[in-house]
Design an enzyme around this catalytic site. Structure first.
Site, PDB file in Angstrom:
ATOM      1  N   SER A  87       0.932  -1.097  -0.057  1.00  0.00           N
ATOM      2  CA  SER A  87      -0.070  -0.088  -0.051  1.00  0.00           C
ATOM      3  C   SER A  87       0.760   1.366  -0.066  1.00  0.00           C
ATOM      4  O   SER A  87       0.566   2.218  -0.619  1.00  0.00           O
ATOM      5  CB  SER A  87      -0.896   0.259   1.185  1.00  0.00           C
ATOM      6  OG  SER A  87      -0.307  -0.266   2.366  1.00  0.00           O
TER       7      SER A  87
ATOM      8  N   HIS B 167      -5.311  -5.102  14.225  1.00  0.00           N
ATOM      9  CA  HIS B 167      -6.590  -5.185  13.931  1.00  0.00           C
ATOM     10  C   HIS B 167      -7.232  -5.438  15.395  1.00  0.00           C
ATOM     11  O   HIS B 167      -8.534  -5.684  15.445  1.00  0.00           O
ATOM     12  CB  HIS B 167      -7.178  -6.073  12.923  1.00  0.00           C
ATOM     13  CG  HIS B 167      -6.812  -5.700  11.567  1.00  0.00           C
ATOM     14  ND1 HIS B 167      -5.890  -4.682  11.386  1.00  0.00           N
ATOM     15  CD2 HIS B 167      -7.376  -6.063  10.134  1.00  0.00           C
ATOM     16  CE1 HIS B 167      -6.184  -4.325   9.969  1.00  0.00           C
ATOM     17  NE2 HIS B 167      -6.804  -5.052   9.376  1.00  0.00           N
TER      18      HIS B 167
HETATM   19 MG    MG Z   1      -5.553  -4.348   5.616  1.00  0.00          MG
END
Ligand code: MG
Length: 207
Positions: A48, A140
């Site tokens: 990313s 997360h």
């Molecule tokens: Mg991700």
């Protein structure tokens, strides 16, 4: 966006689908007009980072990438997203930093992607530079997602963009914490400006 960078992203390990990466790239371009550098939490092997780094290069800005590079819970040996190629043979421990550094070097983006190997919350607590864009794609767990949201969003300039990955309104599609911080952002005055797959792009408005 430079087509060689899209090709490199496709071959780079990671969990960012190309259409979502291109939405990130667009957000990066837009954030340049809000002013301030870009910042990414959770870089893994730099997939990313290529999309946001491309936007930083085109706008003469920089992208700070934050990752301790020791992997999240799900990257550890025996877990769902473990990749044995990312173990350091000398220690047997997970280490995505060499892979990340190779990606950015191959992309020729070293002057625009400034990698920081650090704990996100610790760094956020001492950070001083106003930011044009914050992309949250780190741990997360509830604690990690909440820490990233609370630690980094105060550094966004007015009109700056908050991007959150892995936002799943339906619990059957994935974990809750990214969705929960997305809801908190909406409650605290952020406005959604784009959505692609599980990526949400929100703008900071008001005080
Ligand atoms: Mg991700």
């Amino acid at each position: 966006m430079r087509s060689d960078l899209i090709d490199l992203a496709r071959e780079t390990r990671g969990f960012m689908p190309v259409p979502e990466g291109l939405a990130l790239y667009s957000a990066g371009l837009r954030a340049a007009s809000a002013g301030g550098p870009l910042l990414e939490v959770g870089s893994y092997c730099g997939r990313s980072s290529l999309f946001l780094g491309a936007a930083a290069e085109e706008t003469g800005s920089v992208l700070f990438t934050i990752d301790h590079h020791r992997g999240s819970e799900e990257h550890q040996p025996g877990e769902e997203y473990h990749d044995p190629d990312l173990l350091d043979p000398s220690t047997g421990r997970f280490d995505s930093l060499p892979c990340f550094a190779r990606t950015i070097r191959r992309a020729g983006l070293e002057r625009h992607v400034l990698g920081i190997a650090a704990d996100s919350s610790e760094l956020a607590a001492t950070w001083r530079a106003p930011l044009g864009l914050v992309f949250i794609d780190g741990g997360h767990s509830s604690e990690a997602a909440r820490g990233d949201f609370e630690g980094w969003t105060p550094h966004l300039v007015e009109g700056g963009l908050l991007c959150i990955h892995d936002v799943f309104p339906d619990p059957a599609d994935g974990g809750r914490p990214p969705y929960e911080i997305y809801l908190r952002a909406l409650e605290s005055g952020f406005v959604e400006v784009n959505s692609e797959g599980s990526l949400r792009v929100l703008a900071r408005t008001g005080a």
